[in-house]
Scaffold this motif. Sequence first.
Motif, mmCIF file in Angstrom:
data_model
loop_
_atom_site.group_PDB
_atom_site.id
_atom_site.type_symbol
_atom_site.label_atom_id
_atom_site.label_comp_id
_atom_site.label_asym_id
_atom_site.label_seq_id
_atom_site.Cartn_x
_atom_site.Cartn_y
_atom_site.Cartn_z
ATOM 1 N N GLU A 180 67.925 60.335 -1.589
ATOM 2 C CA GLU A 180 67.706 60.382 -3.037
ATOM 3 C C GLU A 180 68.337 59.162 -3.716
ATOM 4 O OE1 GLU A 180 69.015 64.091 -4.613
ATOM 5 O OE2 GLU A 180 67.900 65.277 -3.156
ATOM 6 N N ALA A 181 69.572 58.825 -3.325
ATOM 7 C CA ALA A 181 70.244 57.660 -3.925
ATOM 8 C C ALA A 181 69.507 56.374 -3.574
ATOM 9 C CB ALA A 181 71.696 57.589 -3.444
ATOM 10 N N THR A 182 69.017 56.279 -2.335
ATOM 11 C CA THR A 182 68.305 55.073 -1.924
ATOM 12 C C THR A 182 67.007 54.916 -2.693
ATOM 13 O OG1 THR A 182 69.261 55.270 0.293
ATOM 14 C CG2 THR A 182 67.345 53.840 0.047
ATOM 15 N N ILE A 183 66.305 56.020 -2.923
ATOM 16 C CA ILE A 183 65.065 55.946 -3.704
ATOM 17 C C ILE A 183 65.339 55.409 -5.097
ATOM 18 C CG2 ILE A 183 63.306 57.369 -4.837
ATOM 19 C CD1 ILE A 183 63.268 59.119 -2.335
ATOM 20 N N LEU A 184 66.434 55.870 -5.712
ATOM 21 C CA LEU A 184 66.786 55.358 -7.039
ATOM 22 C C LEU A 184 66.993 53.850 -6.995
ATOM 23 C CD1 LEU A 184 69.302 58.117 -8.239
ATOM 24 C CD2 LEU A 184 66.926 57.817 -8.953
ATOM 25 N N GLY A 185 67.687 53.367 -5.968
ATOM 26 C CA GLY A 185 67.935 51.939 -5.859
ATOM 27 C C GLY A 185 66.671 51.150 -5.597
#
Length: 380
Positions: free
Chosen positions: A319-324
């Motif tokens: 989820e955090a990687t998708i945001l980035g």
Amino acid sequence: MRYLRRIAASFPTLVLARRNLSRASARSILAVAAVVIGVVAIGAIGVGGEAFKQDQLDAYEGFGGTATVNPVWNPNDEREGDRTFSESEIARMRQASGGATVLPVVESFESDVRTTDGEAIPMASVTSLEDPGEFYDAAAGEIPDNWRRTVVVGSRIANDNNVSVGDRLSVTVDGEFDRTFRVVAVLEPQGFAGPLRADQKVFVPLSQFDDREYDSAIVRVNPQTGSVDQVATSIESEFNAREHTVYVHPIQQQREAFERSFRTINQFLIGVGSISLLVAAVTIANTMLMSAIEREGEIGVFRAVGYPKTAVVRLLVAEATILGVVGAVVGVPIALGVGMVANQLLLGDPLSFTATGLRYVAIGAAFGVGTSLIAGLYPA
């Protein structure tokens, strides 16, 4: 084959991560916006800074193989006022340079330049150079080889005061002359880094000065027949044998010093822009932490049906990687768009990106994704 199975297994995790982010769309959008700001800040500052540096360095292009020679003020000199070069010293300089071109320069800072309507042109200074065409190109008109009652003006003077070729200017130099000249050429823009600051100059012929005392000199060496460093050493040996009377500055060294200084400034500005990525990291960490707290029951169900801890960690990290990644995908085109505007304004070509400028954009995108990934580790 094992690698392909891992990729296939990760697809459900990515789908589930995207669904979880869409459930908290407001927080996700804010986190993406923070990443976008950071990517744009680093990329745009890097690209724009490179365009500005290239624009300023272009002012040195006509001065290849040249050096400026300035006198050192000597308190024991019997002559009054600032130290200058005499005709005999210019002759010695030509002899010491071994055939290099030596162009004396007269700088008149106590001068007054006005239009034919009597309107003063502020910040204009008068300089006399034997042949400005040796170093500069004309944006309008033509720089004459032999000139007497004409002047060549810098681009900023022309643009700020609506001066064009064919206009007449009244030039007054204290103690020398008060005459009217016709503008014969307007120079290409040089930028503030130009060795003679030509944008703010009015170049008048040397023949207009009765008292031939020169404030400096420019030495030009043909790179095919000599070295400017060797000529600089010869001039210093000739004039500085008993006492230090001249400074010789190869313009290439001035160019390199300017480039180093600007590189440091640009890196500092990019460091300031990187602070926005720190804000993005805090925002993403907060988003993921709130998401983890709100989904404790859901995560408990995952664990109860056999999801290992690593699977839950992978989900939150995904989820955090998708945001980035989304922030980088949105931020990179914006940074390039800002860079295109800077290139058009400064270099006249929106696509004149340098490799270093594009590297800054890539660094901004990589930092954006990396920051998001790191910020997601603690909540995971």
